[in-house]
Design a protein around this motif. Structure first.
Motif, PDB file in Angstrom:
ATOM      1  N   UNK A  64      40.297 -11.976  44.823  1.00  0.00           N
ATOM      2  CA  UNK A  64      41.075 -13.198  44.628  1.00  0.00           C
ATOM      3  C   UNK A  64      41.215 -13.571  43.147  1.00  0.00           C
ATOM      4  N   UNK A  65      40.565 -12.815  42.265  1.00  0.00           N
ATOM      5  CA  UNK A  65      40.665 -13.131  40.850  1.00  0.00           C
ATOM      6  C   UNK A  65      39.865 -12.168  40.012  1.00  0.00           C
ATOM      7  N   UNK A  66      39.795 -12.503  38.735  1.00  0.00           N
ATOM      8  CA  UNK A  66      39.066 -11.627  37.830  1.00  0.00           C
ATOM      9  C   UNK A  66      38.803 -12.285  36.501  1.00  0.00           C
ATOM     10  N   UNK A  67      38.067 -11.577  35.686  1.00  0.00           N
ATOM     11  CA  UNK A  67      37.708 -12.060  34.350  1.00  0.00           C
ATOM     12  C   UNK A  67      37.577 -10.879  33.406  1.00  0.00           C
ATOM     13  N   UNK A  68      37.900 -11.118  32.151  1.00  0.00           N
ATOM     14  CA  UNK A  68      37.664 -10.168  31.076  1.00  0.00           C
ATOM     15  C   UNK A  68      36.582 -10.798  30.213  1.00  0.00           C
ATOM     16  N   UNK A  69      35.425 -10.134  30.124  1.00  0.00           N
ATOM     17  CA  UNK A  69      34.268 -10.682  29.425  1.00  0.00           C
ATOM     18  C   UNK A  69      33.795  -9.697  28.369  1.00  0.00           C
ATOM     19  N   UNK A  83      39.543 -13.883  29.270  1.00  0.00           N
ATOM     20  CA  UNK A  83      40.452 -14.564  30.197  1.00  0.00           C
ATOM     21  C   UNK A  83      39.841 -14.572  31.579  1.00  0.00           C
ATOM     22  N   UNK A  84      40.259 -15.534  32.352  1.00  0.00           N
ATOM     23  CA  UNK A  84      39.947 -15.544  33.786  1.00  0.00           C
ATOM     24  C   UNK A  84      41.257 -15.804  34.507  1.00  0.00           C
ATOM     25  N   UNK A  85      41.320 -15.368  35.739  1.00  0.00           N
ATOM     26  CA  UNK A  85      42.512 -15.627  36.548  1.00  0.00           C
ATOM     27  C   UNK A  85      42.133 -15.648  38.016  1.00  0.00           C
TER      28      UNK A  85
END
Length: 150
Positions: A64-69, A83-85
């Motif tokens: 349902x979403x994701x993040x770049x960390x 980013x997160x989405x």
């Protein structure tokens, strides 16, 4: 809900969700549909997955979403949220707040968590303040936020 490193077979759906999520920014101040660099690129998301920077948010085993960390290479006590989405169908239901909570929990060694968001984006600026991030500075395009662990 679970935040974990993304797997290769999840990248295409994550890219679709990233595009859909960022394209909704036209509702909160963006001049046109779009997002950060490569937000709609499968190839770029593959690179982020291969480098260990792409995280997936799962709900009932569905993406349902994701993040770049990113960890700071010079200072291991700093984590950057690139980013997160979250899929638009899950907006404003607490999934983003839960994702940020899980990021903070997963990276407990980080003394500082930093991120930035466009000045014009009223949704994300309010969201990060609600999550306890404080503005450290701004330029003519971005507001920079930080959360320091107690």
């Amino acid at each position: 809900m679970k935040l974990t490193l993304a797997e290769k077979e999840q990248i295409e759906i994550m890219t679709e969700i990233s595009k859909a999520a960022f394209d909704t920014d036209v509702e909160v101040g963006a001049g046109k549909a779009g997002g950060p660099p490569d937000y709609d690129s499968v190839e770029w998301h593959h690179k982020m997955q291969e480098s260990g920077n792409l995280y997936v948010l799962l709900h009932n085993d569905s993406v349902i979403g994701g993040a770049i960390l990113f960890s700071d290479m010079q200072n291991e006590k700093v984590l950057y949220v690139g980013r997160i989405f979250v899929s638009p169908q899950y907006h404003r239901q607490g999934y983003g707040i839960e994702m940020m909570r899980q990021i903070e929990e997963k990276f407990q060694e980080a003394q500082y968590i930093r991120l930035d968001t466009p000045i014009w984006n009223v949704r994300t600026n309010a969201f990060y303040r609600k999550c306890g991030y404080r503005e450290t500075h701004r330029d003519n395009k971005f507001v920079y936020y930080e959360k320091k662990r107690q």
